[in-house]
Design an enzyme around this catalytic site. Structure first.
Site, PDB file in Angstrom:
ATOM      1  N   ASP A  70       4.241  49.816  28.875  1.00 46.61           N
ATOM      2  CA  ASP A  70       2.901  49.741  29.449  1.00 46.61           C
ATOM      3  C   ASP A  70       1.906  50.022  28.320  1.00 46.61           C
ATOM      4  O   ASP A  70       2.283  50.066  27.139  1.00 46.61           O
ATOM      5  CB  ASP A  70       2.763  50.682  30.657  1.00 46.61           C
ATOM      6  CG  ASP A  70       2.650  52.155  30.266  1.00 46.61           C
ATOM      7  OD1 ASP A  70       2.814  52.488  29.077  1.00 46.61           O
ATOM      8  OD2 ASP A  70       2.395  52.986  31.172  1.00 46.61           O
ATOM      9  N   HIS A  71       0.644  50.212  28.677  1.00 39.00           N
ATOM     10  CA  HIS A  71      -0.372  50.431  27.645  1.00 39.00           C
ATOM     11  C   HIS A  71      -0.118  51.708  26.846  1.00 39.00           C
ATOM     12  O   HIS A  71      -0.459  51.779  25.669  1.00 39.00           O
ATOM     13  CB  HIS A  71      -1.771  50.476  28.277  1.00 39.00           C
ATOM     14  CG  HIS A  71      -1.869  51.408  29.448  1.00 39.00           C
ATOM     15  ND1 HIS A  71      -1.236  51.149  30.653  1.00 39.00           N
ATOM     16  CD2 HIS A  71      -2.483  52.601  29.604  1.00 39.00           C
ATOM     17  CE1 HIS A  71      -1.486  52.139  31.496  1.00 39.00           C
ATOM     18  NE2 HIS A  71      -2.229  53.039  30.881  1.00 39.00           N
ATOM     19  N   CYS A  75       6.609  54.086  27.911  1.00 37.65           N
ATOM     20  CA  CYS A  75       5.306  54.368  28.505  1.00 37.65           C
ATOM     21  C   CYS A  75       4.760  55.605  27.796  1.00 37.65           C
ATOM     22  O   CYS A  75       5.256  55.966  26.724  1.00 37.65           O
ATOM     23  CB  CYS A  75       5.395  54.522  30.021  1.00 37.65           C
ATOM     24  SG  CYS A  75       6.402  55.890  30.625  1.00 37.65           S
ATOM     25  N   THR A 135       4.910  58.859  28.460  1.00 35.40           N
ATOM     26  CA  THR A 135       5.911  59.932  28.364  1.00 35.40           C
ATOM     27  C   THR A 135       7.347  59.424  28.419  1.00 35.40           C
ATOM     28  O   THR A 135       8.272  60.188  28.144  1.00 35.40           O
ATOM     29  CB  THR A 135       5.746  60.901  29.551  1.00 35.40           C
ATOM     30  OG1 THR A 135       5.924  60.131  30.761  1.00 35.40           O
ATOM     31  CG2 THR A 135       4.377  61.552  29.543  1.00 35.40           C
ATOM     32  N   HIS A 183      28.365  59.869  27.444  1.00 37.13           N
ATOM     33  CA  HIS A 183      28.752  60.542  28.686  1.00 37.13           C
ATOM     34  C   HIS A 183      28.278  59.812  29.944  1.00 37.13           C
ATOM     35  O   HIS A 183      28.963  59.839  30.957  1.00 37.13           O
ATOM     36  CB  HIS A 183      28.175  61.962  28.721  1.00 37.13           C
ATOM     37  CG  HIS A 183      28.805  62.872  27.711  1.00 37.13           C
ATOM     38  ND1 HIS A 183      28.528  64.213  27.652  1.00 37.13           N
ATOM     39  CD2 HIS A 183      29.700  62.618  26.715  1.00 37.13           C
ATOM     40  CE1 HIS A 183      29.232  64.762  26.667  1.00 37.13           C
ATOM     41  NE2 HIS A 183      29.936  63.816  26.076  1.00 37.13           N
ATOM     42  N   ARG A 220      37.084  61.254  31.385  1.00 39.67           N
ATOM     43  CA  ARG A 220      36.601  62.114  32.478  1.00 39.67           C
ATOM     44  C   ARG A 220      35.218  61.711  32.960  1.00 39.67           C
ATOM     45  O   ARG A 220      34.829  62.033  34.087  1.00 39.67           O
ATOM     46  CB  ARG A 220      36.597  63.575  32.035  1.00 39.67           C
ATOM     47  CG  ARG A 220      35.554  63.909  30.988  1.00 39.67           C
ATOM     48  CD  ARG A 220      35.733  65.327  30.455  1.00 39.67           C
ATOM     49  NE  ARG A 220      34.646  65.740  29.567  1.00 39.67           N
ATOM     50  CZ  ARG A 220      34.548  65.395  28.289  1.00 39.67           C
ATOM     51  NH1 ARG A 220      35.455  64.591  27.747  1.00 39.67           N
ATOM     52  NH2 ARG A 220      33.553  65.829  27.550  1.00 39.67           N
ATOM     53  N   HIS A 221      34.475  60.995  32.132  1.00 39.81           N
ATOM     54  CA  HIS A 221      33.110  60.618  32.517  1.00 39.81           C
ATOM     55  C   HIS A 221      33.084  59.461  33.514  1.00 39.81           C
ATOM     56  O   HIS A 221      32.119  59.286  34.250  1.00 39.81           O
ATOM     57  CB  HIS A 221      32.288  60.249  31.282  1.00 39.81           C
ATOM     58  CG  HIS A 221      32.214  61.366  30.292  1.00 39.81           C
ATOM     59  ND1 HIS A 221      31.535  62.537  30.540  1.00 39.81           N
ATOM     60  CD2 HIS A 221      32.775  61.515  29.066  1.00 39.81           C
ATOM     61  CE1 HIS A 221      31.662  63.355  29.514  1.00 39.81           C
ATOM     62  NE2 HIS A 221      32.417  62.761  28.601  1.00 39.81           N
TER      63      HIS A 221
HETATM   64  C1  RB5 Z   1      -0.259  55.754  31.896  1.00 39.24           C
HETATM   65  O1  RB5 Z   1      -1.468  56.399  31.772  1.00 39.24           O
HETATM   66  C2  RB5 Z   1       0.868  56.767  31.961  1.00 39.24           C
HETATM   67  O2  RB5 Z   1       0.852  57.417  33.184  1.00 39.24           O
HETATM   68  C3  RB5 Z   1       2.203  56.081  31.734  1.00 39.24           C
HETATM   69  O3  RB5 Z   1       2.210  55.495  30.476  1.00 39.24           O
HETATM   70  C4  RB5 Z   1       3.451  56.946  31.764  1.00 39.24           C
HETATM   71  O4  RB5 Z   1       3.325  58.028  30.885  1.00 39.24           O
HETATM   72  C5  RB5 Z   1       3.954  57.325  33.071  1.00 39.24           C
HETATM   73  O5  RB5 Z   1       4.962  58.023  33.201  1.00 39.24           O
END
Ligand code: RB5
Length: 149
Positions: free
Chosen positions: A11-12, A68, A70, A101, A135-136
């Protein structure tokens, strides 16, 4: 390293890192399918997660890479697909162990939190590690909640 067919999208929040990763993966000899987004305009990360997962589920890509801000939203969306095992990773050890795993087939990265060199190391670990099996394997079979199994 074995060369893979890889579907990638962001995404952005991940667009800038994706641009670097597409070049890195291409230079490393992988066959890379870039599913967007095409620029830094605001988009909705689930749309891109589902597109990449569709490629992996259909066998048109061996692995998926999602970026994204995070990596968390992408991972949540990807893991809604029963066939997908997606791990969010911000260091190479998690990337290696989730292949060994969990037999992860998609990795989610934090475009706003990690730098290019770290992302290159994470992807290299992910793409060069095989599933340990053993085992996994039985544990993977138990991933679905009991009411859906
Ligand atoms: C976009 O602002 C942000 O929420 C997205 O990139 C991401 O981090 C969501 O989990």
């Amino acid at each position: 390293m074995v060369h893979h067919l890889i579907a990638i999208a962001a995404d952005h929040g991940g667009f800038r890192l994706k641009t670097a990763l597409v070049a890195f993966l291409h230079d490393a000899g992988h066959d890379v399918r870039d599913l967007g987004c095409p620029n830094a305009d605001r988009v909705d990360y689930p749309d891109y997660a589902h597109d990449v997962c569709a490629e992996v589920i259909a066998g048109r890509a061996r692995f998926g890479v999602l970026i994204c801000g995070t990596g968390v939203g992408m991972a949540i969306a990807a893991n809604r697909h029963p066939e997908i095992r997606c791990a969010q990773a911000s260091e190479a050890t998690t990337a290696r162990l989730t292949r060994a795993h969990n037999d992860a087939n998609v990795i989610a990265l934090a475009g706003r939190l990690i730098g290019e060199e770290l992302a290159f190391d994470i992807l290299t670990a992910f793409l060069s590690t095989k599933f340990d099996g053993g085992r996994h394997t039985a544990r993977l079979a138990k991933l679905m909640p009991r009411e859906f199994a």
